[in-house]
Motif scaffolding. Structure first.
Motif, PDB file in Angstrom:
ATOM      1  N   ARG A 160       0.836  -0.802  -0.266  1.00 63.46           N
ATOM      2  CA  ARG A 160       0.236  -0.009  -0.060  1.00 63.46           C
ATOM      3  C   ARG A 160       0.764   1.134   0.186  1.00 63.46           C
ATOM      4  NH1 ARG A 160      -1.647   2.410   4.840  1.00 63.46           N
ATOM      5  NH2 ARG A 160      -2.600   4.471   4.157  1.00 63.46           N
ATOM      6  N   ILE A 161       0.878   1.766  -0.908  1.00 69.85           N
ATOM      7  CA  ILE A 161       1.244   3.109  -1.252  1.00 69.85           C
ATOM      8  C   ILE A 161       0.605   4.302  -0.312  1.00 69.85           C
ATOM      9  CG2 ILE A 161       2.312   5.322  -2.500  1.00 69.85           C
ATOM     10  CD1 ILE A 161       2.529   2.577  -4.743  1.00 69.85           C
ATOM     11  N   PRO A 162       1.619   5.251   0.553  1.00 68.79           N
ATOM     12  CA  PRO A 162       0.692   6.014   1.025  1.00 68.79           C
ATOM     13  C   PRO A 162       0.402   6.695   0.706  1.00 68.79           C
ATOM     14  CG  PRO A 162       3.272   5.850   1.883  1.00 68.79           C
ATOM     15  CD  PRO A 162       3.167   4.585   1.114  1.00 68.79           C
ATOM     16  N   ASP A 163      -0.201   7.742   0.850  1.00 70.53           N
ATOM     17  CA  ASP A 163      -1.020   9.351   0.466  1.00 70.53           C
ATOM     18  C   ASP A 163      -0.010  10.104   1.097  1.00 70.53           C
ATOM     19  OD1 ASP A 163      -1.907  11.380  -1.276  1.00 70.53           O
ATOM     20  OD2 ASP A 163      -4.449  11.357  -0.604  1.00 70.53           O
ATOM     21  N   PHE A 164       0.803  11.016   0.285  1.00 68.27           N
ATOM     22  CA  PHE A 164       1.766  11.923   0.931  1.00 68.27           C
ATOM     23  C   PHE A 164       0.727  13.280   0.892  1.00 68.27           C
ATOM     24  CE2 PHE A 164       4.658   8.373   0.215  1.00 68.27           C
ATOM     25  CZ  PHE A 164       5.052   8.249   1.855  1.00 68.27           C
TER      26      PHE A 164
END
Length: 93
Positions: free
Chosen positions: A5-9
Motif C-alpha cells: 500500500r502506497i501512502p498518500d503523502f
C-alpha cells in the motif's frame, strides 16, 4: 499477487493527542552547567583565525622547537655524511 500500500503523502498524518493526560516534567539541570562561557557561533570568526597556528611563546615551547630543529639538522648531517662516506667507499672498491 499482492502489492504494498502506497501512502498518500498529500494528506496530513493523523495525530493522537495525549498531551492533556501527560504532565510535562522539567528535567533538573545541574547549576554548574548554567554558568559556562558561550561557545563561538559558526561564522563569528574569520576563516584565517581558525587555521592560523598560534603558538604560545614560553620557555617550554621555545626549548621544544629548538630541540626539534636541532634534531632535524643533526639527522640531515648524518644522512648527508653517510651518503658521502658510502660514495667514498664505493670509489675505493
Amino acid at each position: 499477487m499482492t502489492h504494498a500500500r502506497i501512502p498518500d503523502f498529500s494528506q496530513p498524518v493523523p495525530v493522537c493527542s495525549t498531551a492533556s493526560s501527560v504532565a510535562l516534567r522539567r528535567i533538573p539541570v545541574d547549576p554548574r552547567y548554567l554558568n559556562l562561557p558561550n561557545e563561538p557561533v559558526p561564522g563569528e570568526i574569520e576563516p584565517w583565525q581558525a587555521v592560523y597556528p598560534v603558538r604560545p611563546d614560553t620557555a617550554h615551547s621555545r626549548s621544544l622547537r629548538f630541540l626539534d630543529t636541532a634534531g632535524d639538522l643533526l639527522a640531515a648531517a648524518f644522512i648527508i655524511g653517510g651518503g658521502i662516506v658510502l660514495t667514498g667507499l664505493a670509489t675505493l672498491l
